[in-house]
Scaffold this active site. Structure first.
Site, PDB file in Angstrom:
ATOM      1  N   THR A  89       1.784  -3.406  16.625  1.00 20.63           N
ATOM      2  CA  THR A  89       2.542  -2.157  16.639  1.00 20.63           C
ATOM      3  C   THR A  89       1.697  -1.085  15.953  1.00 20.63           C
ATOM      4  OG1 THR A  89       3.590  -2.509  14.492  1.00 20.63           O
ATOM      5  CG2 THR A  89       4.670  -3.509  16.429  1.00 20.63           C
ATOM      6  N   SER A  94       0.814  -1.215   0.000  1.00 20.38           N
ATOM      7  CA  SER A  94       0.000   0.000   0.000  1.00 20.38           C
ATOM      8  C   SER A  94       0.847   1.265   0.000  1.00 20.38           C
ATOM      9  CB  SER A  94      -0.950  -0.001   1.202  1.00 20.38           C
ATOM     10  OG  SER A  94      -1.936  -1.004   1.036  1.00 20.38           O
ATOM     11  N   LEU A  95       2.000   1.247   0.660  1.00 20.15           N
ATOM     12  CA  LEU A  95       2.855   2.434   0.676  1.00 20.15           C
ATOM     13  C   LEU A  95       3.349   2.811  -0.713  1.00 20.15           C
ATOM     14  CD1 LEU A  95       5.041   2.269   3.903  1.00 20.15           C
ATOM     15  CD2 LEU A  95       3.411   4.046   3.237  1.00 20.15           C
ATOM     16  N   GLU A  96       3.394   1.860  -1.620  1.00 23.94           N
ATOM     17  CA  GLU A  96       3.844   2.133  -2.985  1.00 23.94           C
ATOM     18  C   GLU A  96       2.740   2.701  -3.875  1.00 23.94           C
ATOM     19  OE1 GLU A  96       6.575  -0.183  -0.881  1.00 23.94           O
ATOM     20  OE2 GLU A  96       4.597  -0.932  -1.423  1.00 23.94           O
ATOM     21  N   VAL A 140      -5.277  -3.346   1.408  1.00 24.92           N
ATOM     22  CA  VAL A 140      -5.735  -3.800   2.717  1.00 24.92           C
ATOM     23  C   VAL A 140      -4.559  -3.685   3.676  1.00 24.92           C
ATOM     24  CG1 VAL A 140      -6.531  -5.781   4.070  1.00 24.92           C
ATOM     25  CG2 VAL A 140      -7.458  -5.395   1.768  1.00 24.92           C
ATOM     26  N   VAL A 141      -4.773  -2.961   4.761  1.00 27.85           N
ATOM     27  CA  VAL A 141      -3.757  -2.821   5.799  1.00 27.85           C
ATOM     28  C   VAL A 141      -4.333  -3.421   7.069  1.00 27.85           C
ATOM     29  CG1 VAL A 141      -2.336  -1.217   7.124  1.00 27.85           C
ATOM     30  CG2 VAL A 141      -2.859  -0.732   4.710  1.00 27.85           C
ATOM     31  N   LEU A 142      -3.713  -4.483   7.514  1.00 18.29           N
ATOM     32  CA  LEU A 142      -4.181  -5.225   8.681  1.00 18.29           C
ATOM     33  C   LEU A 142      -3.583  -4.643   9.958  1.00 18.29           C
ATOM     34  CD1 LEU A 142      -5.885  -7.723   9.427  1.00 18.29           C
ATOM     35  CD2 LEU A 142      -3.816  -9.088   9.172  1.00 18.29           C
ATOM     36  N   ASN A 160      -9.327   6.769  -2.947  1.00 11.89           N
ATOM     37  CA  ASN A 160      -8.587   5.968  -1.965  1.00 11.89           C
ATOM     38  C   ASN A 160      -9.491   4.928  -1.318  1.00 11.89           C
ATOM     39  OD1 ASN A 160      -7.034   4.954   0.106  1.00 11.89           O
ATOM     40  ND2 ASN A 160      -6.742   6.905   1.130  1.00 11.89           N
ATOM     41  N   HIS A 182       2.493   0.252  13.106  1.00 12.04           N
ATOM     42  CA  HIS A 182       2.889   0.262  11.695  1.00 12.04           C
ATOM     43  C   HIS A 182       1.688   0.495  10.772  1.00 12.04           C
ATOM     44  CE1 HIS A 182       5.290  -0.587   8.168  1.00 12.04           C
ATOM     45  NE2 HIS A 182       4.357  -1.438   7.759  1.00 12.04           N
TER      46      HIS A 182
END
Length: 161
Positions: A92, A61-63, A86-88, A119, A94
């Site tokens: 932490t 996702s950062l890309e 999808v960011v799980l 987005n 992160h």
């Protein structure tokens, strides 16, 4: 009405002349691919020509903001980009940093090119949450992305006359 949207997909504005790119993260690819596939299906239903839809995958996702910038640079005729990831949530922070970075990156790209990046990078607590948002129904984030794209491009076209 599905997914709490103000309109059903049948009521979305047709956007037959739109040139669009779809980008997705490779993480949780079953969910991301389902969102991309649903978005593509909904775009075709709005008379977008298949040759005017390009699909791209990047590692994470950062890309995605970087990919969006490169796509607008490579094809100035693009009207919008739809982005999926999808960011799980983890133990932490992160996930929060990734989501914030993606949001800020897309805002920078939108401001730089004067064109929308829709987005649909979702932060979820579990894979099951992501599956609920990528299933074969109106809760699929692909539907929401196409709604936003059709409404926004219709509005822009009205401004231009």
């Amino acid at each position: 009405m599905g997914a709490g949207l103000p309109k059903t997909p049948e009521q979305f504005h047709k956007i037959p002349h739109a040139r669009l790119a779809i980008i997705g993260s490779s993480w949780h690819s079953d969910c991301v691919d389902a969102m991309i596939n649903r978005a593509q299906k909904e775009l075709l239903a709005l008379d977008v020509k298949p040759q005017n839809i390009s699909i791209h995958k990047v590692p994470g996702s950062l890309e995605l903001p970087f990919a969006a910038r490169l796509l607008f640079e490579a094809d100035p005729e693009l009207d919008a980009i739809l982005a999926f990831g999808v960011v799980l949530k983890g133990i932490t922070s992160h996930d929060e940093m990734v989501l914030h970075g993606v949001f800020e990156g897309f805002m920078d790209v939108t401001e730089r090119f004067g064109k929308p990046v829709i987005n649909e990078v979702i932060g979820v607590d579990s894979v099951e949450d992501a599956q609920k948002r990528s299933g074969d129904n109106h809760m699929n984030k692909g539907v929401e992305a196409v709604y936003a794209t059709s409404e926004l491009l219709h509005w822009v076209n009205q401004l231009k006359g």
